[in-house]
Scaffold this motif. Sequence first.
Motif, PDB file in Angstrom:
ATOM      1  N   PHE A 194      38.997  40.179  37.570  1.00  0.00           N
ATOM      2  CA  PHE A 194      40.129  40.460  36.680  1.00  0.00           C
ATOM      3  C   PHE A 194      40.897  39.176  36.347  1.00  0.00           C
ATOM      4  O   PHE A 194      41.364  39.003  35.224  1.00  0.00           O
ATOM      5  CB  PHE A 194      41.046  41.499  37.325  1.00  0.00           C
ATOM      6  N   TYR A 195      41.024  38.293  37.329  1.00  0.00           N
ATOM      7  CA  TYR A 195      41.690  37.012  37.053  1.00  0.00           C
ATOM      8  C   TYR A 195      40.895  36.198  36.044  1.00  0.00           C
ATOM      9  O   TYR A 195      41.465  35.583  35.129  1.00  0.00           O
ATOM     10  CB  TYR A 195      41.837  36.208  38.352  1.00  0.00           C
ATOM     11  N   CYS A 243      49.415  34.031  29.118  1.00  0.00           N
ATOM     12  CA  CYS A 243      49.849  35.338  29.612  1.00  0.00           C
ATOM     13  C   CYS A 243      49.462  35.516  31.085  1.00  0.00           C
ATOM     14  O   CYS A 243      50.240  36.037  31.885  1.00  0.00           O
ATOM     15  CB  CYS A 243      49.232  36.428  28.750  1.00  0.00           C
ATOM     16  N   ALA A 244      48.242  35.053  31.427  1.00  0.00           N
ATOM     17  CA  ALA A 244      47.782  35.165  32.815  1.00  0.00           C
ATOM     18  C   ALA A 244      48.688  34.366  33.749  1.00  0.00           C
ATOM     19  O   ALA A 244      49.066  34.847  34.830  1.00  0.00           O
ATOM     20  CB  ALA A 244      46.335  34.680  32.919  1.00  0.00           C
ATOM     21  N   GLU A 245      49.053  33.156  33.336  1.00  0.00           N
ATOM     22  CA  GLU A 245      49.921  32.324  34.173  1.00  0.00           C
ATOM     23  C   GLU A 245      51.318  32.925  34.299  1.00  0.00           C
ATOM     24  O   GLU A 245      51.967  32.805  35.336  1.00  0.00           O
ATOM     25  CB  GLU A 245      49.981  30.915  33.596  1.00  0.00           C
ATOM     26  N   SER A 246      51.775  33.583  33.232  1.00  0.00           N
ATOM     27  CA  SER A 246      53.094  34.209  33.297  1.00  0.00           C
ATOM     28  C   SER A 246      53.119  35.373  34.295  1.00  0.00           C
ATOM     29  O   SER A 246      54.179  35.755  34.785  1.00  0.00           O
ATOM     30  CB  SER A 246      53.505  34.725  31.911  1.00  0.00           C
ATOM     31  N   ILE A 301      49.115  34.178  37.890  1.00  0.00           N
ATOM     32  CA  ILE A 301      47.727  33.772  38.180  1.00  0.00           C
ATOM     33  C   ILE A 301      47.623  32.257  38.046  1.00  0.00           C
ATOM     34  O   ILE A 301      47.978  31.699  37.002  1.00  0.00           O
ATOM     35  CB  ILE A 301      46.741  34.463  37.206  1.00  0.00           C
ATOM     36  N   ASN A 302      47.159  31.614  39.076  1.00  0.00           N
ATOM     37  CA  ASN A 302      46.964  30.161  39.060  1.00  0.00           C
ATOM     38  C   ASN A 302      45.660  29.858  38.295  1.00  0.00           C
ATOM     39  O   ASN A 302      44.567  29.936  38.846  1.00  0.00           O
ATOM     40  CB  ASN A 302      46.872  29.635  40.488  1.00  0.00           C
ATOM     41  N   ALA A 303      45.790  29.532  37.020  1.00  0.00           N
ATOM     42  CA  ALA A 303      44.611  29.390  36.160  1.00  0.00           C
ATOM     43  C   ALA A 303      43.701  28.260  36.638  1.00  0.00           C
ATOM     44  O   ALA A 303      42.471  28.404  36.650  1.00  0.00           O
ATOM     45  CB  ALA A 303      45.054  29.143  34.721  1.00  0.00           C
TER      46      ALA A 303
END
Length: 324
Positions: free
Chosen positions: A177-178, A188-191, A194-196
């Motif tokens: 999912f990450y 959006c993932a980092e917000s 999630i540590n991209a």
Amino acid sequence: MSRATLLSLGGLALLAVVPAVVSNPYVLHMLILCLLWTVLGQSWNLLGGYTGQVSFGHAAFFGIGAYTTGILVKTGMSPAAAWWGLLLGGLAAAAASAVIGWICFRLRGPYFALSVLALAEVLRLIALNWKQLTNGAEGILFIPAFNSKSWYYWIVLALAAVSMALIRFVMHGKLGFYFLAIREDQDCAESLGINATKYKLISLLLSAFFTGVAGSFYMNYMGFIDPGIVFSIHDISVMMILVTMLGGVATTWGPAVGAAIYILMSEVFRTYLKSGHLVFFGLLIIVIIIFFPQGIVGTLRETLQRRKRRLAAPPAGGPLKEAA
């Protein structure tokens, strides 16, 4: 146990008995190549398809795996013992990917794709000129450990099954999912916390590990490598992308289907069309891209999902008629 898992295990059991009924070495060789390219396609698919990080230089990791085994043999290890290179080659490729990923994934844009492309070329030049370690352009040659192709078939079948199962397991868990979140919208993932950089690096490590294992298997199977073969951008890196695109990006079975098409059709064209085989193979790829824009598996899956939604939807005007 789900029906899909049972079908997969049944298919794997059928593939495992193929050498018992097929004794033709040429047919087994084609199947071995299909399975090898399945591993390579799965590796690229994890990073490029699921995580959205396009790499044009996976030949670097393939070459590292191949040369790890080659150097083990060159330093005196027997070809039978050189199978340890499968693990060591994968770990060496993952270690190299960690360095370049740790640097490039902190940046946005095409830096990673270009850096990996450059890494493959730099490693090719190092292997070409460091003759004491790699024999330079002469390459490394040894007699393979097995005379029968059956053993190679079973080994690469196990590698393909493990890589597919592991990647499927990863993609159905939190990591998957990450990866998908980063691919769809990194901001959006980092917000969401999630540590991209971290998860892109994890995806790269897994992808490079299996690519290195495939490179090590190639060395054990073919018994010869040189820098021009294993660090080739067009024969390794581009073909890994092509196999994945043909079968279906970000699908479980896409790389396997793409590998079968790539190996079998290119062999048919080479046999019957001689020097013109590349032209017809190119035309075939164009036709597939036009009629299957998501790859064969991806387009079929999309068509089936659309049909299911159409069948599940209530008929137009139905509720209005009942109300009337």
